[in-house]
Design a protein around this motif. Structure first.
Motif, PDB file in Angstrom:
ATOM      1  N   PRO A  64       0.802  -1.429   0.165  1.00 49.27           N
ATOM      2  CA  PRO A  64      -0.080  -0.213   0.081  1.00 49.27           C
ATOM      3  C   PRO A  64       0.770   1.253  -0.032  1.00 49.27           C
ATOM      4  O   PRO A  64       0.348   2.506  -0.423  1.00 49.27           O
ATOM      5  CB  PRO A  64      -0.830  -0.198   1.232  1.00 49.27           C
ATOM      6  CG  PRO A  64      -0.026  -1.038   2.162  1.00 49.27           C
ATOM      7  CD  PRO A  64       0.483  -1.819   1.150  1.00 49.27           C
ATOM      8  N   TRP A  65       2.071   1.101   0.240  1.00 51.00           N
ATOM      9  CA  TRP A  65       2.970   2.422   0.660  1.00 51.00           C
ATOM     10  C   TRP A  65       3.672   2.653  -0.683  1.00 51.00           C
ATOM     11  O   TRP A  65       4.233   3.592  -1.017  1.00 51.00           O
ATOM     12  CB  TRP A  65       3.917   2.268   1.430  1.00 51.00           C
ATOM     13  CG  TRP A  65       4.764   0.975   1.711  1.00 51.00           C
ATOM     14  CD1 TRP A  65       4.487  -0.089   2.267  1.00 51.00           C
ATOM     15  CD2 TRP A  65       6.137   0.817   0.776  1.00 51.00           C
ATOM     16  NE1 TRP A  65       5.474  -1.245   2.070  1.00 51.00           N
ATOM     17  CE2 TRP A  65       6.432  -0.586   1.161  1.00 51.00           C
ATOM     18  CE3 TRP A  65       6.929   1.584  -0.078  1.00 51.00           C
ATOM     19  CZ2 TRP A  65       7.591  -1.068   0.719  1.00 51.00           C
ATOM     20  CZ3 TRP A  65       8.097   1.215  -0.390  1.00 51.00           C
ATOM     21  CH2 TRP A  65       8.184  -0.296   0.174  1.00 51.00           C
ATOM     22  N   VAL A  66       3.395   1.903  -1.864  1.00 52.10           N
ATOM     23  CA  VAL A  66       3.925   2.028  -3.169  1.00 52.10           C
ATOM     24  C   VAL A  66       2.827   2.803  -4.185  1.00 52.10           C
ATOM     25  O   VAL A  66       1.763   2.197  -4.197  1.00 52.10           O
ATOM     26  CB  VAL A  66       4.513   0.811  -3.978  1.00 52.10           C
ATOM     27  CG1 VAL A  66       4.729   1.050  -5.321  1.00 52.10           C
ATOM     28  CG2 VAL A  66       5.377   0.074  -3.016  1.00 52.10           C
ATOM     29  N   GLY A  67       3.075   4.029  -4.539  1.00 51.60           N
ATOM     30  CA  GLY A  67       1.908   4.592  -5.230  1.00 51.60           C
ATOM     31  C   GLY A  67       2.068   4.642  -6.887  1.00 51.60           C
ATOM     32  O   GLY A  67       3.136   3.921  -7.361  1.00 51.60           O
ATOM     33  N   ALA A  68       1.705   5.425  -7.684  1.00 51.50           N
ATOM     34  CA  ALA A  68       2.088   5.693  -9.070  1.00 51.50           C
ATOM     35  C   ALA A  68       3.339   6.436  -9.339  1.00 51.50           C
ATOM     36  O   ALA A  68       3.551   6.258 -10.480  1.00 51.50           O
ATOM     37  CB  ALA A  68       0.749   6.316  -9.649  1.00 51.50           C
ATOM     38  N   ASP A  69       3.731   7.152  -8.548  1.00 51.95           N
ATOM     39  CA  ASP A  69       5.134   7.784  -8.932  1.00 51.95           C
ATOM     40  C   ASP A  69       6.243   6.790  -8.810  1.00 51.95           C
ATOM     41  O   ASP A  69       6.303   5.955  -8.058  1.00 51.95           O
ATOM     42  CB  ASP A  69       5.236   8.789  -7.580  1.00 51.95           C
ATOM     43  CG  ASP A  69       5.378   8.269  -6.355  1.00 51.95           C
ATOM     44  OD1 ASP A  69       6.433   8.359  -5.419  1.00 51.95           O
ATOM     45  OD2 ASP A  69       4.353   7.572  -5.728  1.00 51.95           O
ATOM     46  N   PRO A  70       7.360   7.122  -9.465  1.00 51.52           N
ATOM     47  CA  PRO A  70       8.592   6.504  -9.931  1.00 51.52           C
ATOM     48  C   PRO A  70       9.243   6.113  -8.500  1.00 51.52           C
ATOM     49  O   PRO A  70       9.858   5.118  -8.386  1.00 51.52           O
ATOM     50  CB  PRO A  70       9.250   7.023 -10.804  1.00 51.52           C
ATOM     51  CG  PRO A  70       8.156   7.960 -11.619  1.00 51.52           C
ATOM     52  CD  PRO A  70       7.333   8.539 -10.436  1.00 51.52           C
ATOM     53  N   ALA A  71       9.294   7.186  -7.558  1.00 51.50           N
ATOM     54  CA  ALA A  71      10.271   7.142  -6.415  1.00 51.50           C
ATOM     55  C   ALA A  71       9.621   6.084  -5.477  1.00 51.50           C
ATOM     56  O   ALA A  71      10.477   5.148  -5.216  1.00 51.50           O
ATOM     57  CB  ALA A  71      10.091   8.378  -5.740  1.00 51.50           C
ATOM     58  N   THR A  72       8.467   5.716  -5.325  1.00 53.21           N
ATOM     59  CA  THR A  72       8.016   4.823  -4.313  1.00 53.21           C
ATOM     60  C   THR A  72       8.124   3.195  -4.985  1.00 53.21           C
ATOM     61  O   THR A  72       8.155   2.392  -4.429  1.00 53.21           O
ATOM     62  CB  THR A  72       6.302   4.531  -3.993  1.00 53.21           C
ATOM     63  OG1 THR A  72       5.486   5.109  -4.943  1.00 53.21           O
ATOM     64  CG2 THR A  72       6.464   6.089  -2.796  1.00 53.21           C
ATOM     65  N   TRP A  73       7.762   3.080  -6.493  1.00 53.54           N
ATOM     66  CA  TRP A  73       8.015   2.251  -7.260  1.00 53.54           C
ATOM     67  C   TRP A  73       9.552   1.756  -6.986  1.00 53.54           C
ATOM     68  O   TRP A  73       9.817   0.586  -6.636  1.00 53.54           O
ATOM     69  CB  TRP A  73       7.446   2.409  -8.664  1.00 53.54           C
ATOM     70  CG  TRP A  73       8.104   1.259  -9.669  1.00 53.54           C
ATOM     71  CD1 TRP A  73       8.095  -0.090  -9.421  1.00 53.54           C
ATOM     72  CD2 TRP A  73       8.120   1.480 -11.008  1.00 53.54           C
ATOM     73  NE1 TRP A  73       8.534  -0.689 -10.537  1.00 53.54           N
ATOM     74  CE2 TRP A  73       8.338   0.091 -11.643  1.00 53.54           C
ATOM     75  CE3 TRP A  73       8.418   2.539 -11.744  1.00 53.54           C
ATOM     76  CZ2 TRP A  73       8.791  -0.067 -12.975  1.00 53.54           C
ATOM     77  CZ3 TRP A  73       8.741   2.385 -13.155  1.00 53.54           C
ATOM     78  CH2 TRP A  73       8.779   1.111 -13.666  1.00 53.54           C
ATOM     79  N   ALA A  74      10.343   2.395  -7.173  1.00 53.34           N
ATOM     80  CA  ALA A  74      11.842   2.176  -6.971  1.00 53.34           C
ATOM     81  C   ALA A  74      12.162   1.684  -5.808  1.00 53.34           C
ATOM     82  O   ALA A  74      13.072   0.775  -5.559  1.00 53.34           O
ATOM     83  CB  ALA A  74      12.699   3.408  -7.489  1.00 53.34           C
ATOM     84  N   LEU A  75      11.665   2.489  -4.770  1.00 54.17           N
ATOM     85  CA  LEU A  75      11.961   1.897  -3.460  1.00 54.17           C
ATOM     86  C   LEU A  75      11.350   0.555  -3.163  1.00 54.17           C
ATOM     87  O   LEU A  75      11.835  -0.293  -2.366  1.00 54.17           O
ATOM     88  CB  LEU A  75      11.114   2.927  -2.461  1.00 54.17           C
ATOM     89  CG  LEU A  75      11.540   2.742  -1.025  1.00 54.17           C
ATOM     90  CD1 LEU A  75      13.031   2.698  -0.430  1.00 54.17           C
ATOM     91  CD2 LEU A  75      10.655   3.774  -0.153  1.00 54.17           C
ATOM     92  N   GLY A  76      10.118   0.209  -3.650  1.00 51.56           N
ATOM     93  CA  GLY A  76       9.308  -0.897  -3.333  1.00 51.56           C
ATOM     94  C   GLY A  76      10.372  -2.093  -4.034  1.00 51.56           C
ATOM     95  O   GLY A  76      10.528  -3.167  -3.405  1.00 51.56           O
ATOM     96  N   ALA A  77      10.874  -1.781  -5.319  1.00 51.68           N
ATOM     97  CA  ALA A  77      11.539  -2.739  -5.887  1.00 51.68           C
ATOM     98  C   ALA A  77      12.847  -3.112  -5.070  1.00 51.68           C
ATOM     99  O   ALA A  77      13.277  -4.124  -5.133  1.00 51.68           O
ATOM    100  CB  ALA A  77      11.915  -2.232  -7.311  1.00 51.68           C
TER     101      ALA A  77
END
Length: 375
Positions: A64-77
């Motif tokens: 749930p803390w990964v949104g549509a923005d590339p920053a949280t996507w990268a952090l999630g990966a």
């Protein structure tokens, strides 16, 4: 034999990222058919949960803390995928959208569609914005067990820029979807307000620098006003960043920028277009070129290796970095309509690129890495 488990990293899936999302939507259901003993699970962010659930052949877990923005996507990966894989007791992680975990851990395959960030560097500000993504891609590719990419040109670029040994790269071409024509294309496109009685040139893509749409507009501007086609450049959110170039070049009566279009509108554009133009400086694959050829739309592409790989002898080519040369090539292509035999040959060429073949090739790579992990 017990079921094998594959976690698919779809943290970046939002429904608005173009080619990489077409790739996973087309391949994943087919993979489930080809690997019936594999249990697939998806890891996605909150922006992608419903969209992924609509096509994914397995369970879907949301961070749930990964949104549509590339920053949280990268952090999630970086921080979430490996942990989620271990919790799911995965035998393999597949990251199909350019990057995933950056350290060695569970066996991993990453699909790197291109090395465009390194091929087309862009402005200083653009390079700064893309620096983190570029670094993650490099580290993710180097630490993966295998890298899949979508063209031989992309494989060479990945080896050159990301430092991945050729023996760890598998080329699996993308597929193309069959045409789904609409009954009344002009009605479907009524909101675009095309000027009547003029040829239509179309192009599709996001507004990243490598797409070279500014170069396309500059090429159109070299044509005499009375001979200009209507040029439709679909893609991008509105207001479109190309609007300033349209005004600067005096093309307000010659260019339509409709933003993102629906699937039906895209099919309608192919139906009314007299020419598809791809001015890209580099691509991973160039799927719209194949889609256009499959729909009997003549294609003019920038003369670069990857577009020759996917367009073959079915497309025309010219230097899109020279406005006058590319403008003349657009005019010549519109003045010499493609005959029936050439259109049929183009359709046959494009039909060679199928999602079934793409799924077969992807399944072979995943199966080989899974077999190695079990040993």
């Amino acid at each position: 034999m017990s079921s094998r488990r594959v976690l698919v990293d779809l943290l970046g899936f939002t429904g608005a990222r173009g080619g990489t999302e077409t790739y996973v939507r087309e391949i994943l259901p087919r993979l489930a058919e080809r690997l019936p003993d594999v249990r697939f699970a998806a890891l996605t962010g909150r922006a992608g949960t419903d969209r992924v659930s609509a096509f994914f052949p397995g369970s879907v877990r949301t961070l749930p803390w990964v949104g549509a923005d590339p920053a949280t996507w990268a952090l999630g990966a970086v921080a979430g995928t490996e942990l989620a894989g271990r919790r799911a007791r995965a035998d393999l992680i597949w990251a199909p959208a350019n990057f995933g975990p950056v350290l060695r851990g569970l066996p991993r395959v990453v699909t790197v569609h291109d090395a465009i960030y390194d091929e087309v560097r862009g402005s200083l500000a653009q390079r700064a914005q893309r620096a983190v993504t570029s670094t993650l891609m490099r580290r993710s590719a180097r630490s993966a067990d295998r890298v899949i990419t979508v063209s031989h040109a992309a494989a060479a670029s990945i080896g050159r820029h990301l430092g991945v040994d050729a023996h760890r790269i598998s080329v699996v071409h993308n597929g193309s979807s069959a045409p789904r024509p609409v009954d009344d294309p002009r009605a479907e496109l009524a909101s675009f307000a095309f000027p009547a009685g003029r040829p239509i040139v179309m192009s599709v893509g996001n507004r990243m620098p490598h797409k070279n749409f500014r170069g396309l507009l500059e090429a159109v501007a070299t044509l005499p006003a009375e001979n200009r086609p209507v040029t439709v450049v679909a893609g991008s959110s509105l207001p479109d960043p190309l609007e300033d170039d349209v005004v600067r070049l005096g093309l307000q009566q010659d260019v339509v920028l409709p933003g993102w279009v629906s699937d039906a509108q895209l099919e309608a554009l192919f139906q009314v277009a007299d020419l598809y133009v791809c001015p890209s400086l580099v691509e991973g694959f160039g799927l719209p070129v194949v889609d256009a050829l499959r729909r009997s739309v003549p294609v003019l592409a920038n003369d670069v290796p990857v577009l020759r790989e996917v367009g073959g002898d079915a497309a025309r080519y010219a230097d899109a970095t020279d406005a006058a040369t590319f403008g003349a090539a657009i005019s010549a292509a519109l003045s010499a309509p493609t005959d029936a035999a050439r259109r049929a040959a183009a359709k046959d060429w494009a039909a060679r690129f199928t999602w079934d073949d793409a799924a077969d090739g992807t399944a072979r790579v995943l199966d080989a890495v899974l077999a190695g992990s079990r040993r």
